[in-house]
Design a protein around this motif. Structure first.
Motif, short mmCIF file in Angstrom:
data_model
loop_
_atom_site.label_atom_id
_atom_site.label_comp_id
_atom_site.label_asym_id
_atom_site.label_seq_id
_atom_site.Cartn_x
_atom_site.Cartn_y
_atom_site.Cartn_z
N ALA A 1 -3.01 -3.67 6.44
CA ALA A 1 -1.75 -3.35 5.78
C ALA A 1 -1.59 -1.84 5.59
O ALA A 1 -0.51 -1.29 5.79
CB ALA A 1 -1.66 -4.06 4.43
N LEU A 2 -2.68 -1.17 5.22
CA LEU A 2 -2.64 0.28 5.05
C LEU A 2 -2.34 0.97 6.38
O LEU A 2 -1.50 1.87 6.46
CB LEU A 2 -3.96 0.78 4.46
CG LEU A 2 -4.04 2.24 4.10
CD1 LEU A 2 -2.97 2.63 3.08
CD2 LEU A 2 -5.43 2.55 3.54
N LYS A 3 -2.98 0.51 7.44
CA LYS A 3 -2.74 1.08 8.76
C LYS A 3 -1.29 0.85 9.19
O LYS A 3 -0.63 1.76 9.70
CB LYS A 3 -3.70 0.46 9.78
CG LYS A 3 -3.52 1.00 11.18
CD LYS A 3 -4.48 0.35 12.16
CE LYS A 3 -4.22 0.88 13.56
NZ LYS A 3 -4.90 0.14 14.58
N ALA A 4 -0.78 -0.35 8.98
CA ALA A 4 0.61 -0.66 9.36
C ALA A 4 1.59 0.19 8.56
O ALA A 4 2.57 0.71 9.12
CB ALA A 4 0.89 -2.14 9.13
N ARG A 5 1.33 0.38 7.28
CA ARG A 5 2.22 1.19 6.42
C ARG A 5 2.21 2.64 6.89
O ARG A 5 3.26 3.28 6.97
CB ARG A 5 1.76 1.09 4.97
CG ARG A 5 2.53 1.94 4.01
CD ARG A 5 3.95 1.41 3.83
NE ARG A 5 4.64 2.25 2.88
CZ ARG A 5 5.55 3.17 3.21
NH1 ARG A 5 5.88 3.35 4.46
NH2 ARG A 5 6.13 3.89 2.27
N ARG A 6 1.06 3.17 7.21
CA ARG A 6 0.96 4.56 7.67
C ARG A 6 1.61 4.73 9.05
O ARG A 6 2.26 5.74 9.30
CB ARG A 6 -0.49 5.00 7.67
CG ARG A 6 -1.01 5.20 6.25
CD ARG A 6 -2.47 5.56 6.20
NE ARG A 6 -2.87 5.85 4.83
CZ ARG A 6 -4.13 5.99 4.44
NH1 ARG A 6 -5.11 5.87 5.32
NH2 ARG A 6 -4.40 6.24 3.18
N GLU A 7 1.44 3.76 9.93
CA GLU A 7 2.08 3.83 11.25
C GLU A 7 3.60 3.77 11.12
O GLU A 7 4.32 4.48 11.82
CB GLU A 7 1.56 2.73 12.16
CG GLU A 7 0.15 2.95 12.63
CD GLU A 7 -0.43 1.78 13.41
OE1 GLU A 7 0.21 0.70 13.47
OE2 GLU A 7 -1.53 1.94 13.96
N PRO B 1 0.82 -1.21 0.00
CA PRO B 1 0.00 0.00 0.00
C PRO B 1 0.86 1.26 0.00
O PRO B 1 1.96 1.27 0.54
CB PRO B 1 -0.78 -0.09 1.32
CG PRO B 1 -0.69 -1.50 1.74
CD PRO B 1 0.58 -2.03 1.18
N ARG B 2 0.34 2.30 -0.63
CA ARG B 2 0.99 3.62 -0.60
C ARG B 2 0.44 4.37 0.61
O ARG B 2 -0.54 3.98 1.21
CB ARG B 2 0.73 4.39 -1.87
CG ARG B 2 1.07 3.68 -3.19
CD ARG B 2 2.47 3.07 -3.17
NE ARG B 2 2.89 2.63 -4.49
CZ ARG B 2 2.85 1.38 -4.92
NH1 ARG B 2 2.37 0.43 -4.15
NH2 ARG B 2 3.28 1.06 -6.12
#
Length: 111
Positions: free
Chosen positions: A79-85, A53-54
């Motif tokens: 996955a999006l939440k983990a990438r942003r964190e 994810p971007r």
């Protein structure tokens, strides 16, 4: 004559199979390398999104179709939440490193 054009999701599923493409980016250890999503288990339908994810919705929407993979909703959101964190922690560390010189200046040589 009506021409039926395939959707992006249909093209992604044809290229990668009708299963969630997450291999652990959501933070969950997947057995057999997949999340176990199955349409007969009552899960949400798959959707097409980039892997990995971007950071922003705009960046995710701008990814070329060839870079999309099938995701189940649960894995995508995790996955999006983990990438942003992860990106937030990186920004915090960069800010801390940049501020060190402000509060701990090098000793000035006496002259």
């Amino acid at each position: 004559m009506n021409t039926v054009r395939p959707t992006i999701l249909a093209a992604v599923l044809a290229a990668h199979g009708a299963a969630c493409g997450c291999t652990g980016a959501c933070g969950t250890t997947h057995t057999a390398g997949a999340c176990g999503w199955a349409p007969d288990q009552g899960f949400q339908p798959l959707h097409a999104a980039p892997y990995p994810p971007r950071l922003t919705d705009a960046a995710n929407a701008a990814v070329p179709a060839a870079q999309l993979r099938p995701w189940c909703g649960r894995c995508w959101h995790r996955a999006l939440k983990a990438r942003r964190e992860e990106a937030e922690q990186q920004r915090i560390q960069e800010l801390r490193n940049a501020q060190i010189a402000l509060f701990d200046p090098p000793a000035v040589a006496a002259g």
